[in-house]
Scaffold this motif. Sequence first.
Motif, PDB file in Angstrom:
ATOM      1  N   GLU A  92      38.731  13.557  35.653  1.00  0.00           N
ATOM      2  CA  GLU A  92      38.764  12.200  36.179  1.00  0.00           C
ATOM      3  C   GLU A  92      38.942  11.174  35.062  1.00  0.00           C
ATOM      4  OE1 GLU A  92      35.699  12.614  39.933  1.00  0.00           O
ATOM      5  OE2 GLU A  92      34.826  12.419  37.925  1.00  0.00           O
ATOM      6  N   TYR A  93      39.495  10.003  35.443  1.00  0.00           N
ATOM      7  CA  TYR A  93      39.577   8.852  34.544  1.00  0.00           C
ATOM      8  C   TYR A  93      40.192   9.226  33.186  1.00  0.00           C
ATOM      9  CZ  TYR A  93      36.309   6.884  37.954  1.00  0.00           C
ATOM     10  OH  TYR A  93      35.706   6.462  39.111  1.00  0.00           O
ATOM     11  N   TRP A  94      41.467   9.525  33.212  1.00  0.00           N
ATOM     12  CA  TRP A  94      42.189   9.822  31.977  1.00  0.00           C
ATOM     13  C   TRP A  94      41.658  11.059  31.261  1.00  0.00           C
ATOM     14  CZ3 TRP A  94      46.556   7.055  30.986  1.00  0.00           C
ATOM     15  CH2 TRP A  94      46.684   5.815  31.607  1.00  0.00           C
ATOM     16  N   ALA A  95      41.040  11.969  31.977  1.00  0.00           N
ATOM     17  CA  ALA A  95      40.613  13.219  31.338  1.00  0.00           C
ATOM     18  C   ALA A  95      41.811  13.953  30.765  1.00  0.00           C
ATOM     19  CB  ALA A  95      39.881  14.104  32.346  1.00  0.00           C
ATOM     20  N   PHE A  96      42.940  13.850  31.459  1.00  0.00           N
ATOM     21  CA  PHE A  96      44.186  14.503  31.043  1.00  0.00           C
ATOM     22  C   PHE A  96      45.273  13.440  31.023  1.00  0.00           C
ATOM     23  CE2 PHE A  96      48.140  16.610  32.623  1.00  0.00           C
ATOM     24  CZ  PHE A  96      48.408  17.374  31.497  1.00  0.00           C
ATOM     25  N   ILE A  97      46.018  13.346  29.916  1.00  0.00           N
ATOM     26  CA  ILE A  97      47.013  12.276  29.804  1.00  0.00           C
ATOM     27  C   ILE A  97      48.446  12.803  29.806  1.00  0.00           C
ATOM     28  CG2 ILE A  97      45.438  10.676  28.658  1.00  0.00           C
ATOM     29  CD1 ILE A  97      46.737  11.421  25.995  1.00  0.00           C
ATOM     30  N   GLY A  98      48.613  14.098  30.060  1.00  0.00           N
ATOM     31  CA  GLY A  98      49.946  14.661  30.142  1.00  0.00           C
ATOM     32  C   GLY A  98      50.598  14.366  31.480  1.00  0.00           C
ATOM     33  N   THR A  99      51.819  14.859  31.642  1.00  0.00           N
ATOM     34  CA  THR A  99      52.573  14.630  32.874  1.00  0.00           C
ATOM     35  C   THR A  99      52.636  15.861  33.772  1.00  0.00           C
ATOM     36  OG1 THR A  99      54.668  15.233  31.795  1.00  0.00           O
ATOM     37  CG2 THR A  99      54.025  12.903  31.753  1.00  0.00           C
ATOM     38  N   GLU A 100      52.282  17.037  33.253  1.00  0.00           N
ATOM     39  CA  GLU A 100      52.436  18.260  34.030  1.00  0.00           C
ATOM     40  C   GLU A 100      51.270  19.212  33.781  1.00  0.00           C
ATOM     41  OE1 GLU A 100      55.687  21.926  34.584  1.00  0.00           O
ATOM     42  OE2 GLU A 100      56.245  20.062  33.562  1.00  0.00           O
ATOM     43  N   MET A 101      50.753  19.794  34.855  1.00  0.00           N
ATOM     44  CA  MET A 101      49.706  20.802  34.763  1.00  0.00           C
ATOM     45  C   MET A 101      50.187  22.071  35.455  1.00  0.00           C
ATOM     46  SD  MET A 101      46.031  18.881  35.311  1.00  0.00           S
ATOM     47  CE  MET A 101      46.247  18.736  37.077  1.00  0.00           C
ATOM     48  N   ILE A 102      49.827  23.219  34.877  1.00  0.00           N
ATOM     49  CA  ILE A 102      50.219  24.502  35.454  1.00  0.00           C
ATOM     50  C   ILE A 102      48.995  25.418  35.518  1.00  0.00           C
ATOM     51  CG2 ILE A 102      51.675  26.548  35.206  1.00  0.00           C
ATOM     52  CD1 ILE A 102      53.645  24.815  33.633  1.00  0.00           C
ATOM     53  N   CYS A 103      48.737  25.982  36.693  1.00  0.00           N
ATOM     54  CA  CYS A 103      47.701  26.996  36.854  1.00  0.00           C
ATOM     55  C   CYS A 103      48.391  28.346  36.997  1.00  0.00           C
ATOM     56  CB  CYS A 103      46.858  26.722  38.097  1.00  0.00           C
ATOM     57  SG  CYS A 103      45.978  25.157  38.071  1.00  0.00           S
ATOM     58  N   ASN A 104      48.156  29.248  36.053  1.00  0.00           N
ATOM     59  CA  ASN A 104      48.826  30.542  36.147  1.00  0.00           C
ATOM     60  C   ASN A 104      48.165  31.430  37.201  1.00  0.00           C
ATOM     61  OD1 ASN A 104      46.645  32.049  34.946  1.00  0.00           O
ATOM     62  ND2 ASN A 104      47.324  31.354  32.941  1.00  0.00           N
ATOM     63  N   ALA A 105      48.777  32.563  37.469  1.00  0.00           N
ATOM     64  CA  ALA A 105      48.404  33.390  38.619  1.00  0.00           C
ATOM     65  C   ALA A 105      46.977  33.927  38.572  1.00  0.00           C
ATOM     66  CB  ALA A 105      49.394  34.545  38.761  1.00  0.00           C
ATOM     67  N   THR A 106      46.391  34.018  37.385  1.00  0.00           N
ATOM     68  CA  THR A 106      45.027  34.550  37.265  1.00  0.00           C
ATOM     69  C   THR A 106      43.994  33.450  37.017  1.00  0.00           C
ATOM     70  OG1 THR A 106      45.336  34.936  34.884  1.00  0.00           O
ATOM     71  CG2 THR A 106      45.882  36.745  36.381  1.00  0.00           C
ATOM     72  N   ALA A 107      44.399  32.188  37.106  1.00  0.00           N
ATOM     73  CA  ALA A 107      43.516  31.073  36.753  1.00  0.00           C
ATOM     74  C   ALA A 107      42.448  30.823  37.814  1.00  0.00           C
ATOM     75  CB  ALA A 107      44.341  29.808  36.553  1.00  0.00           C
ATOM     76  N   PHE A 108      41.272  30.414  37.352  1.00  0.00           N
ATOM     77  CA  PHE A 108      40.173  29.959  38.199  1.00  0.00           C
ATOM     78  C   PHE A 108      39.797  30.961  39.285  1.00  0.00           C
ATOM     79  CE2 PHE A 108      42.386  26.062  36.760  1.00  0.00           C
ATOM     80  CZ  PHE A 108      41.357  25.501  36.011  1.00  0.00           C
ATOM     81  N   PRO A 109      39.376  32.151  38.912  1.00  0.00           N
ATOM     82  CA  PRO A 109      39.069  33.174  39.922  1.00  0.00           C
ATOM     83  C   PRO A 109      37.908  32.823  40.836  1.00  0.00           C
ATOM     84  CG  PRO A 109      38.341  33.882  37.741  1.00  0.00           C
ATOM     85  CD  PRO A 109      39.164  32.653  37.546  1.00  0.00           C
ATOM     86  N   GLN A 110      36.956  31.963  40.380  1.00  0.00           N
ATOM     87  CA  GLN A 110      35.785  31.632  41.188  1.00  0.00           C
ATOM     88  C   GLN A 110      35.773  30.193  41.681  1.00  0.00           C
ATOM     89  OE1 GLN A 110      33.563  33.910  42.091  1.00  0.00           O
ATOM     90  NE2 GLN A 110      34.588  35.502  40.891  1.00  0.00           N
ATOM     91  N   LEU A 111      36.761  29.398  41.317  1.00  0.00           N
ATOM     92  CA  LEU A 111      36.717  27.957  41.598  1.00  0.00           C
ATOM     93  C   LEU A 111      36.664  27.676  43.087  1.00  0.00           C
ATOM     94  CD1 LEU A 111      36.781  25.308  39.917  1.00  0.00           C
ATOM     95  CD2 LEU A 111      39.204  25.141  40.531  1.00  0.00           C
TER      96      LEU A 111
END
Length: 201
Positions: A92-111
């Motif tokens: 939140e609130y400028w935590a990330f300042i890039g233009t693109e985010m990618i979650c790969n196929a094995t990302a965040f198994p418990q989220l």
Amino acid sequence: MMTRLRETNLVILNFDLHNLGEDLVLGILRKMLMSHSLITLWIQGRIGFNFPCYQRGMCPNLVKLTLQFSEIEGDVMQELGNFPMLKFLALEYWAFIGTEMICNATAFPQLKHLTLGHLPNLEKWEVEQGAMPNLSYLQIWDCYKLEMIPDTLRFITTLQELTTLGMPRQFNDRLLVVNGETGQDYHKVCHIPSIELLHQR
């Protein structure tokens, strides 16, 4: 006799880590993230560098992470997606300042809960099929430039609730059925029981 902490809940507020220098900041973060007792972590303040590269054993028990005003430059999802027990994530609130985010196929198994809020540079968010297989709640707010939700959300059958707040009208219209016409992204969300699209810009 040494006593080990069973649980650590760490909050770092209003502290400009960037001023300490990249090497020192990343060194501190790496040591902190290797702690087995770390359960929740909230950092509010400027990091300004790429998040520490994932190392084996990092954040083995971290369940909840909130980053605010961190101004992380690299694709933070590539690193955070490796945390094995992470269930709640808020960027939140400028935590990330890039233009693109990618979650790969094995990302965040418990989220289970994901919030993306006030990331005004974010234009594109990709989620590879297989990522976030347990996601139940997604909130997106004030990400003004985000063009659309990822196509692969339609494969996340656990998703029960989607909320948007302060998003552009064209973003929300893609998710709706208007005058019998389905939006371009309606097929991605039609399986979600609860959808709230609030306060369009």
